[in-house]
Design a protein around this motif. Structure first.
Motif, PDB file in Angstrom:
ATOM      1  N   MET A 129       0.855  -1.187   0.000  1.00 25.10           N
ATOM      2  CA  MET A 129       0.000   0.000   0.000  1.00 25.10           C
ATOM      3  C   MET A 129       0.890   1.237   0.000  1.00 25.10           C
ATOM      4  O   MET A 129       1.821   1.328   0.780  1.00 25.10           O
ATOM      5  CB  MET A 129      -0.897  -0.026   1.241  1.00 25.10           C
ATOM      6  CG  MET A 129      -1.829   1.151   1.311  1.00 25.10           C
ATOM      7  SD  MET A 129      -2.957   1.098   2.734  1.00 25.10           S
ATOM      8  CE  MET A 129      -3.955  -0.299   2.311  1.00 25.10           C
ATOM      9  N   THR A 130       0.587   2.159  -0.835  1.00 27.46           N
ATOM     10  CA  THR A 130       1.376   3.389  -0.916  1.00 27.46           C
ATOM     11  C   THR A 130       0.848   4.414   0.079  1.00 27.46           C
ATOM     12  O   THR A 130      -0.246   4.272   0.613  1.00 27.46           O
ATOM     13  CB  THR A 130       1.297   3.988  -2.332  1.00 27.46           C
ATOM     14  OG1 THR A 130      -0.036   4.399  -2.575  1.00 27.46           O
ATOM     15  CG2 THR A 130       1.746   2.992  -3.390  1.00 27.46           C
ATOM     16  N   VAL A 131       1.619   5.447   0.308  1.00 24.48           N
ATOM     17  CA  VAL A 131       1.190   6.530   1.201  1.00 24.48           C
ATOM     18  C   VAL A 131      -0.109   7.134   0.695  1.00 24.48           C
ATOM     19  O   VAL A 131      -1.034   7.394   1.455  1.00 24.48           O
ATOM     20  CB  VAL A 131       2.294   7.601   1.326  1.00 24.48           C
ATOM     21  CG1 VAL A 131       1.785   8.795   2.100  1.00 24.48           C
ATOM     22  CG2 VAL A 131       3.535   7.003   1.973  1.00 24.48           C
ATOM     23  N   THR A 132      -0.194   7.329  -0.619  1.00 19.48           N
ATOM     24  CA  THR A 132      -1.408   7.929  -1.194  1.00 19.48           C
ATOM     25  C   THR A 132      -2.617   7.048  -0.954  1.00 19.48           C
ATOM     26  O   THR A 132      -3.655   7.510  -0.502  1.00 19.48           O
ATOM     27  CB  THR A 132      -1.230   8.157  -2.709  1.00 19.48           C
ATOM     28  OG1 THR A 132      -0.087   8.977  -2.904  1.00 19.48           O
ATOM     29  CG2 THR A 132      -2.442   8.823  -3.304  1.00 19.48           C
ATOM     30  N   SER A 133      -2.477   5.745  -1.194  1.00 13.54           N
ATOM     31  CA  SER A 133      -3.630   4.864  -1.012  1.00 13.54           C
ATOM     32  C   SER A 133      -3.964   4.691   0.464  1.00 13.54           C
ATOM     33  O   SER A 133      -5.127   4.553   0.825  1.00 13.54           O
ATOM     34  CB  SER A 133      -3.405   3.516  -1.690  1.00 13.54           C
ATOM     35  OG  SER A 133      -2.336   2.830  -1.080  1.00 13.54           O
ATOM     36  N   SER A 134      -2.959   4.696   1.348  1.00 11.00           N
ATOM     37  CA  SER A 134      -3.270   4.573   2.766  1.00 11.00           C
ATOM     38  C   SER A 134      -4.004   5.821   3.261  1.00 11.00           C
ATOM     39  O   SER A 134      -4.894   5.730   4.102  1.00 11.00           O
ATOM     40  CB  SER A 134      -2.022   4.305   3.600  1.00 11.00           C
ATOM     41  OG  SER A 134      -1.149   5.414   3.581  1.00 11.00           O
ATOM     42  N   GLY A 135      -3.645   7.008   2.713  1.00  9.72           N
ATOM     43  CA  GLY A 135      -4.370   8.224   3.062  1.00  9.72           C
ATOM     44  C   GLY A 135      -5.809   8.158   2.593  1.00  9.72           C
ATOM     45  O   GLY A 135      -6.731   8.564   3.295  1.00  9.72           O
TER      46      GLY A 135
END
Length: 64
Positions: free
Chosen positions: A1-7
């Protein structure tokens, strides 16, 4: 999971909980809803604490 998707996931979770919050405490299991339920809980706690003296210090964890 990327930072963008986790946000994005965080925002989705927050939106869901905000939507559900208004009626959450009225759902079964989230409070005492009747006199019969209150009596049942009172009796259960009384049975559990029957052997405890009034001067005994209790450590109780509310895990609900």
């Amino acid at each position: 999971m990327t930072v963008t998707s986790s946000g994005h996931l965080y925002e989705r979770i927050r939106a869901t909980w905000n939507h559900e919050a208004a009626g959450y405490d009225q759902r079964p299991g989230h409070g005492i809803m009747s006199a019969a339920e209150r009596r049942a809980w009172t009796e259960a706690v009384a049975r559990t604490l029957a052997g405890v003296s009034g001067s005994t210090t209790l450590r109780i964890a509310d895990v609900g």
